[in-house]
Enzyme design. Structure first.
Site, PDB file in Angstrom:
ATOM      1  N   GLY A  18     -15.307  -5.008 -25.382  1.00 62.61           N
ATOM      2  CA  GLY A  18     -15.561  -6.428 -25.623  1.00 62.61           C
ATOM      3  C   GLY A  18     -16.746  -7.065 -24.915  1.00 62.61           C
ATOM      4  N   ASP A  37      -8.377  -2.124 -38.996  1.00 59.00           N
ATOM      5  CA  ASP A  37      -9.515  -1.346 -39.473  1.00 59.00           C
ATOM      6  C   ASP A  37     -10.355  -2.285 -40.333  1.00 59.00           C
ATOM      7  OD1 ASP A  37     -11.174   0.256 -41.168  1.00 59.00           O
ATOM      8  OD2 ASP A  37      -9.869   1.971 -40.778  1.00 59.00           O
ATOM      9  N   LYS A  54     -25.613  -0.844 -35.382  1.00 53.85           N
ATOM     10  CA  LYS A  54     -26.056   0.385 -34.695  1.00 53.85           C
ATOM     11  C   LYS A  54     -26.176   1.522 -35.707  1.00 53.85           C
ATOM     12  CE  LYS A  54     -23.248   2.491 -31.705  1.00 53.85           C
ATOM     13  NZ  LYS A  54     -22.581   2.484 -30.396  1.00 53.85           N
TER      14      LYS A  54
HETATM   15  C1  LIG Z   1     -19.197   1.563 -28.974  1.00 54.30           C
HETATM   16  S1  LIG Z   1     -17.631   0.787 -29.209  1.00 54.30           S
HETATM   17  C2  LIG Z   1     -18.052  -0.935 -29.135  1.00 54.30           C
HETATM   18  C3  LIG Z   1     -18.429  -1.499 -27.773  1.00 54.30           C
HETATM   19  C4  LIG Z   1     -18.568  -3.005 -27.797  1.00 54.30           C
HETATM   20  N1  LIG Z   1     -19.752  -3.417 -28.554  1.00 54.30           N
HETATM   21  C5  LIG Z   1     -18.660  -3.613 -26.429  1.00 54.30           C
HETATM   22  O1  LIG Z   1     -19.691  -4.188 -26.103  1.00 54.30           O
HETATM   23  O2  LIG Z   1     -17.689  -3.558 -25.665  1.00 54.30           O
HETATM   24  C6  LIG Z   1     -17.280   1.096 -30.903  1.00 54.30           C
HETATM   25  C7  LIG Z   1     -15.904   0.674 -31.381  1.00 54.30           C
HETATM   26  O3  LIG Z   1     -15.841   0.776 -32.813  1.00 54.30           O
HETATM   27  C8  LIG Z   1     -14.481   0.935 -33.174  1.00 54.30           C
HETATM   28  N2  LIG Z   1     -14.345   1.308 -34.589  1.00 54.30           N
HETATM   29  C9  LIG Z   1     -14.792   2.453 -35.201  1.00 54.30           C
HETATM   30  N3  LIG Z   1     -14.449   2.448 -36.514  1.00 54.30           N
HETATM   31  C10 LIG Z   1     -13.755   1.275 -36.751  1.00 54.30           C
HETATM   32  C11 LIG Z   1     -13.152   0.684 -37.919  1.00 54.30           C
HETATM   33  N4  LIG Z   1     -13.174   1.311 -39.098  1.00 54.30           N
HETATM   34  N5  LIG Z   1     -12.556  -0.518 -37.794  1.00 54.30           N
HETATM   35  C12 LIG Z   1     -12.525  -1.161 -36.603  1.00 54.30           C
HETATM   36  N6  LIG Z   1     -13.084  -0.651 -35.468  1.00 54.30           N
HETATM   37  C13 LIG Z   1     -13.694   0.546 -35.534  1.00 54.30           C
HETATM   38  C14 LIG Z   1     -13.996   1.961 -32.165  1.00 54.30           C
HETATM   39  O4  LIG Z   1     -12.584   1.908 -32.031  1.00 54.30           O
HETATM   40  C15 LIG Z   1     -14.746   1.546 -30.875  1.00 54.30           C
HETATM   41  O5  LIG Z   1     -13.917   0.765 -30.034  1.00 54.30           O
END
Ligand SMILES: C[S@@+](CC[C@H](N)C(=O)[O-])C[C@H]1O[C@@H](n2cnc3c(N)ncnc32)[C@H](O)[C@@H]1O
Length: 198
Positions: free
Chosen positions: A51, A91, A153
């Protein structure tokens, strides 16, 4: 080193400044360069967990704005007390209606720092990553207002470059940035689209 994890400059800085992840500095740099967020905006953050992007966004948009975070991970309780923040365990590809997020209208800004789970096999990871990017671009008409801004990204590959060229015309402005806080070995960069057309 008593710890096998490499704790770099940005990791320490995030800890000191009470941010939930070092990724905060990527969004900060993107926003300072391209002016994505403004006070009063309604923002959605795909894959928000833990977060740090929410923490940054919440500050910039202020009391009149709102940021909605969505992640498949369990809700991070550290964020639930912040007035202009809502977080959901979902999701993003299973949201059929924006009412499920308690909003009436599309968003001013869509942020996506999502990454697929990696296999270590580069060719496979590149395909998965591009699939994810394509799917998120596919969601834009449902989530993003005309005139809105987008940050996503992307992991670099020739196919990704080709795909992005096709998407360019959906925005008035389209930029690429590899933030300073991204590890130099990483193939990730960010695409910034401003003023979504339709
Ligand atoms: C790199 S982390 C994000 C970090 C965040 N931007 C931060 O600053 O704390 C990527 C996140 O994308 C989520 N994610 C991947 N596929 C997803 C989906 N289909 N729906 C929701 N979340 C998803 C993962 O669970 C993970 O927590």
């Amino acid at each position: 080193m008593g710890n096998f994890k490499v704790k770099d400059h940005y990791f320490d800085k995030a800890k000191r400044e009470n941010y939930l992840a070092r990724s905060i500095y990527k969004l900060e740099e993107i926003d300072q360069r391209f002016k994505i967020l403004k006070p009063g905006m309604i923002v959605v953050d795909f894959g928000y967990y833990p977060g740090s992007w929410i923490q940054y966004t919440s500050k910039v948009i202020g009391d009149d704005g709102r940021v909605v975070g969505i992640d498949i991970q369990e809700v991070n309780k550290k964020l639930t007390g912040i007035k202009n923040v809502r977080v959901y365990q979902k999701d993003i590809f299973n949201i059929s209606d924006l009412a499920q997020l308690d909003v009436l209208d599309k968003f001013d800004v869509v942020l996506s720092d999502m990454a697929p789970s990696t296999t270590g096999v580069q060719s496979l990871d590149q395909i998965r990553s591009l699939n994810l990017v394509e799917s998120v671009f596919g969601l834009l008409p449902k989530f993003l207002k005309v005139g809105g801004n987008f940050v996503i990204k992307v992991f670099d590959s020739q196919d990704a470059q080709n795909y992005l060229k096709e998407q360019k015309n959906r925005f008035n402005e389209f930029h690429y940035l590899k933030p300073k806080s991204t590890r130099s070995v990483s193939k990730e960069f960010f695409v910034i689209g401003k003023q979504f057309k339709a």
